[in-house]
Design a protein around this motif. Structure first.
Motif, PDB file in Angstrom:
ATOM      1  N   SER A 117     -46.389  10.257 -88.551  1.00  0.00           N
ATOM      2  CA  SER A 117     -45.033  10.595 -88.110  1.00  0.00           C
ATOM      3  C   SER A 117     -44.053  10.255 -89.229  1.00  0.00           C
ATOM      4  O   SER A 117     -44.272   9.315 -89.988  1.00  0.00           O
ATOM      5  CB  SER A 117     -44.653   9.787 -86.865  1.00  0.00           C
ATOM      6  N   THR A 169     -43.159  11.991 -91.944  1.00  0.00           N
ATOM      7  CA  THR A 169     -43.567  12.273 -93.318  1.00  0.00           C
ATOM      8  C   THR A 169     -43.156  13.667 -93.775  1.00  0.00           C
ATOM      9  O   THR A 169     -43.647  14.146 -94.786  1.00  0.00           O
ATOM     10  CB  THR A 169     -45.096  12.123 -93.476  1.00  0.00           C
ATOM     11  N   GLY A 170     -42.290  14.332 -93.032  1.00  0.00           N
ATOM     12  CA  GLY A 170     -41.862  15.671 -93.414  1.00  0.00           C
ATOM     13  C   GLY A 170     -42.538  16.732 -92.571  1.00  0.00           C
ATOM     14  O   GLY A 170     -43.160  16.445 -91.549  1.00  0.00           O
ATOM     15  N   ASP A 171     -42.413  17.970 -93.015  1.00  0.00           N
ATOM     16  CA  ASP A 171     -42.909  19.102 -92.243  1.00  0.00           C
ATOM     17  C   ASP A 171     -44.423  19.255 -92.252  1.00  0.00           C
ATOM     18  O   ASP A 171     -45.020  19.664 -91.270  1.00  0.00           O
ATOM     19  CB  ASP A 171     -42.290  20.412 -92.750  1.00  0.00           C
ATOM     20  N   SER A 172     -45.069  18.966 -93.364  1.00  0.00           N
ATOM     21  CA  SER A 172     -46.503  19.209 -93.478  1.00  0.00           C
ATOM     22  C   SER A 172     -47.304  17.919 -93.344  1.00  0.00           C
ATOM     23  O   SER A 172     -46.970  16.898 -93.951  1.00  0.00           O
ATOM     24  CB  SER A 172     -46.826  19.851 -94.835  1.00  0.00           C
ATOM     25  N   VAL A 173     -48.347  17.995 -92.525  1.00  0.00           N
ATOM     26  CA  VAL A 173     -49.244  16.848 -92.361  1.00  0.00           C
ATOM     27  C   VAL A 173     -50.660  17.200 -92.815  1.00  0.00           C
ATOM     28  O   VAL A 173     -51.592  16.440 -92.577  1.00  0.00           O
ATOM     29  CB  VAL A 173     -49.252  16.344 -90.896  1.00  0.00           C
ATOM     30  N   SER A 174     -50.820  18.340 -93.480  1.00  0.00           N
ATOM     31  CA  SER A 174     -52.166  18.825 -93.793  1.00  0.00           C
ATOM     32  C   SER A 174     -52.952  17.875 -94.694  1.00  0.00           C
ATOM     33  O   SER A 174     -54.155  17.700 -94.505  1.00  0.00           O
ATOM     34  CB  SER A 174     -52.121  20.231 -94.391  1.00  0.00           C
TER      35      SER A 174
END
Length: 106
Positions: free
Chosen positions: A10, A12-17
């Motif tokens: 949570s 960390t920005g838009d991308s969690v890939s």
């Protein structure tokens, strides 16, 4: 047992890939039967080994931020193995039977 889980950082920005890739790497390196789809990763094994993989996947994701979200669902059936695929096989067989009973022209 089968454990289906989703883990993500949570804040960390838009991308969690990248974080999710680290978690899936933990799962694949575990040697447990596993399957990953767009929403969950499922693993099959004994309680302690499944929970250890979930814990290590959470730790891997945690290195990407200071907060981790975990959603977990478990099917606990002592003495059963091969259910990750077996449940799907039984579902497909049931669908085929139902189609045969209600197929075209019926």
């Amino acid at each position: 047992m089968i454990v289906a889980f989703s883990v993500a950082p949570s804040g960390t920005g838009d991308s969690v890939s990248a974080a999710v890739a680290d978690a899936v790497r933990v799962v694949r390196e575990s040697g447990l039967p596993n399957r990953t789809d767009a929403m969950f990763t499922s693993i099959e094994g004994e309680w302690d080994e499944c929970m250890d993989v979930v814990r290590r996947a959470c730790e891997a994701v945690g290195r990407h931020g200071n907060r981790v979200s975990l959603v977990l669902k478990a099917d606990i059936r002592p003495g059963r193995t091969g259910e990750l695929q077996g449940k799907l096989d039984r579902l497909e067989a049931a669908l085929e039977r139902a189609e045969g009973e209600t197929g075209p022209g019926r």
